[in-house]
Design a protein around this motif. Structure first.
Motif, PDB file in Angstrom:
ATOM      1  N   LYS A   1     -35.805  33.742  17.292  1.00  0.00           N
ATOM      2  CA  LYS A   1     -35.430  34.587  16.024  1.00  0.00           C
ATOM      3  C   LYS A   1     -33.853  34.703  16.238  1.00  0.00           C
ATOM      4  N   PRO A   2     -33.246  33.763  15.763  1.00  0.00           N
ATOM      5  CA  PRO A   2     -31.668  33.860  15.825  1.00  0.00           C
ATOM      6  C   PRO A   2     -31.002  34.884  15.170  1.00  0.00           C
ATOM      7  N   GLU A   3     -30.050  35.256  15.749  1.00  0.00           N
ATOM      8  CA  GLU A   3     -29.028  36.097  14.812  1.00  0.00           C
ATOM      9  C   GLU A   3     -28.161  35.397  14.139  1.00  0.00           C
ATOM     10  N   ILE A   4     -27.605  36.291  12.867  1.00  0.00           N
ATOM     11  CA  ILE A   4     -26.769  35.434  12.156  1.00  0.00           C
ATOM     12  C   ILE A   4     -25.473  35.491  12.708  1.00  0.00           C
ATOM     13  N   ALA A   5     -24.874  34.472  13.255  1.00  0.00           N
ATOM     14  CA  ALA A   5     -23.612  34.374  13.710  1.00  0.00           C
ATOM     15  C   ALA A   5     -22.598  34.750  12.707  1.00  0.00           C
TER      16      ALA A   5
ATOM     17  N   HIS B   1     -28.028  32.095  25.051  1.00  0.00           N
ATOM     18  CA  HIS B   1     -29.500  31.934  24.517  1.00  0.00           C
ATOM     19  C   HIS B   1     -30.511  32.348  25.835  1.00  0.00           C
ATOM     20  N   GLN B   2     -29.950  32.089  26.958  1.00  0.00           N
ATOM     21  CA  GLN B   2     -30.855  32.606  28.294  1.00  0.00           C
ATOM     22  C   GLN B   2     -31.790  33.932  27.914  1.00  0.00           C
ATOM     23  N   GLY B   3     -33.153  33.502  27.985  1.00  0.00           N
ATOM     24  CA  GLY B   3     -34.019  34.747  27.840  1.00  0.00           C
ATOM     25  C   GLY B   3     -34.304  35.009  26.339  1.00  0.00           C
ATOM     26  N   SER B   4     -33.645  34.322  25.249  1.00  0.00           N
ATOM     27  CA  SER B   4     -34.073  34.558  23.804  1.00  0.00           C
ATOM     28  C   SER B   4     -35.020  34.140  23.096  1.00  0.00           C
TER      29      SER B   4
ATOM     30  N   CYS C   1     -29.374  30.221  18.538  1.00  0.00           N
ATOM     31  CA  CYS C   1     -29.657  31.732  18.794  1.00  0.00           C
ATOM     32  C   CYS C   1     -28.735  32.594  18.015  1.00  0.00           C
ATOM     33  N   GLY C   2     -27.477  32.033  17.661  1.00  0.00           N
ATOM     34  CA  GLY C   2     -26.570  33.000  17.378  1.00  0.00           C
ATOM     35  C   GLY C   2     -25.774  33.964  18.030  1.00  0.00           C
ATOM     36  N   LYS C   3     -26.115  33.863  19.367  1.00  0.00           N
ATOM     37  CA  LYS C   3     -25.478  34.599  20.345  1.00  0.00           C
ATOM     38  C   LYS C   3     -24.118  34.219  20.864  1.00  0.00           C
TER      39      LYS C   3
ATOM     40  N   GLN D   1     -19.118  29.801  18.890  1.00  0.00           N
ATOM     41  CA  GLN D   1     -19.807  29.405  17.711  1.00  0.00           C
ATOM     42  C   GLN D   1     -18.879  28.220  16.939  1.00  0.00           C
ATOM     43  N   PRO D   2     -19.591  26.936  16.409  1.00  0.00           N
ATOM     44  CA  PRO D   2     -21.124  26.990  16.353  1.00  0.00           C
ATOM     45  C   PRO D   2     -21.725  26.554  17.669  1.00  0.00           C
ATOM     46  N   PHE D   3     -21.206  26.135  18.541  1.00  0.00           N
ATOM     47  CA  PHE D   3     -21.542  25.501  19.876  1.00  0.00           C
ATOM     48  C   PHE D   3     -22.121  26.478  20.848  1.00  0.00           C
TER      49      PHE D   3
END
Length: 81
Positions: A5-9, A42-45, A29-31, A35-37
Protein backbone atom coordinates in the motif's frame (compact mmCIF):
# COMPACT_ATOMS: atom_id res chain seq x y z
CA UNK A 1 3.33 -6.40 -4.43
CA UNK A 2 -0.18 -7.46 -3.47
CA UNK A 3 0.32 -6.41 0.18
CA UNK A 4 1.91 -3.15 -0.90
CA UNK A 5 0.00 0.00 0.00
CA UNK A 6 2.35 2.69 -1.27
CA UNK A 7 2.52 6.22 0.05
CA UNK A 8 2.39 9.06 -2.48
CA UNK A 9 5.93 10.47 -2.53
CA UNK A 10 4.89 13.36 -4.79
CA UNK A 11 1.97 14.20 -7.07
CA UNK A 12 4.18 14.82 -10.09
CA UNK A 13 6.83 12.78 -11.89
CA UNK A 14 10.54 13.51 -11.61
CA UNK A 15 13.00 13.86 -14.46
CA UNK A 16 16.11 11.71 -14.04
CA UNK A 17 19.13 10.96 -16.20
CA UNK A 18 19.47 7.24 -16.92
CA UNK A 19 22.43 5.39 -18.39
CA UNK A 20 21.82 2.67 -20.98
CA UNK A 21 22.47 -0.81 -19.61
CA UNK A 22 22.59 0.34 -15.98
CA UNK A 23 20.32 -1.35 -13.43
CA UNK A 24 18.17 0.85 -11.19
CA UNK A 25 15.80 0.12 -8.30
CA UNK A 26 12.62 2.22 -8.37
CA UNK A 27 10.93 2.87 -5.01
CA UNK A 28 7.48 1.25 -5.00
CA UNK A 29 6.56 2.06 -1.39
CA UNK A 30 6.89 5.85 -1.50
CA UNK A 31 8.95 5.94 1.72
CA UNK A 32 12.43 6.37 0.22
CA UNK A 33 14.27 9.60 1.00
CA UNK A 34 16.08 9.18 -2.36
CA UNK A 35 13.00 9.35 -4.63
CA UNK A 36 12.37 7.95 -7.13
CA UNK A 37 14.95 5.33 -6.20
CA UNK A 38 14.97 2.83 -3.35
CA UNK A 39 16.95 3.48 -0.16
CA UNK A 40 15.71 0.42 1.77
CA UNK A 41 12.88 2.24 3.58
CA UNK A 42 10.38 -0.37 2.35
CA UNK A 43 11.47 -2.90 4.97
CA UNK A 44 8.33 -4.29 6.64
CA UNK A 45 5.97 -2.37 4.34
CA UNK A 46 4.93 -5.29 2.14
CA UNK A 47 6.43 -3.44 -0.83
CA UNK A 48 9.52 -4.31 -2.82
CA UNK A 49 11.52 -2.04 -5.11
CA UNK A 50 11.21 -2.61 -8.85
CA UNK A 51 14.47 -3.40 -10.63
CA UNK A 52 14.83 -2.17 -14.18
CA UNK A 53 17.62 -1.69 -16.68
CA UNK A 54 17.66 1.53 -18.71
CA UNK A 55 17.18 0.87 -22.41
CA UNK A 56 18.78 4.14 -23.45
CA UNK A 57 20.86 6.96 -22.02
CA UNK A 58 19.02 10.21 -21.40
CA UNK A 59 16.19 11.84 -19.53
CA UNK A 60 13.25 9.79 -18.30
CA UNK A 61 10.21 10.81 -16.26
CA UNK A 62 9.74 8.42 -13.34
CA UNK A 63 6.57 8.08 -11.29
CA UNK A 64 6.51 9.41 -7.74
CA UNK A 65 2.81 8.97 -6.99
CA UNK A 66 3.30 5.17 -7.15
CA UNK A 67 0.04 4.69 -9.09
CA UNK A 68 1.45 4.35 -12.62
CA UNK A 69 0.42 1.45 -14.82
CA UNK A 70 3.78 1.69 -16.60
CA UNK A 71 6.24 1.09 -13.74
CA UNK A 72 8.60 2.86 -13.22
CA UNK A 73 7.66 5.51 -15.78
CA UNK A 74 4.98 8.18 -15.34
CA UNK A 75 1.75 7.49 -17.23
CA UNK A 76 -0.18 10.52 -15.96
CA UNK A 77 -1.93 8.65 -13.10
CA UNK A 78 -1.02 11.52 -10.74
CA UNK A 79 -3.56 13.68 -12.58
CA UNK A 80 -6.37 11.58 -11.02
CA UNK A 81 -5.22 12.05 -7.43
Amino acid sequence: MSNCKPEIAAKQPIAVQLEAGKKYFWCACGKSKKQPFCDGSHQGSGCEPVAFTAEKTGEAWLCQCKRTGNVPFCDGSHNKL
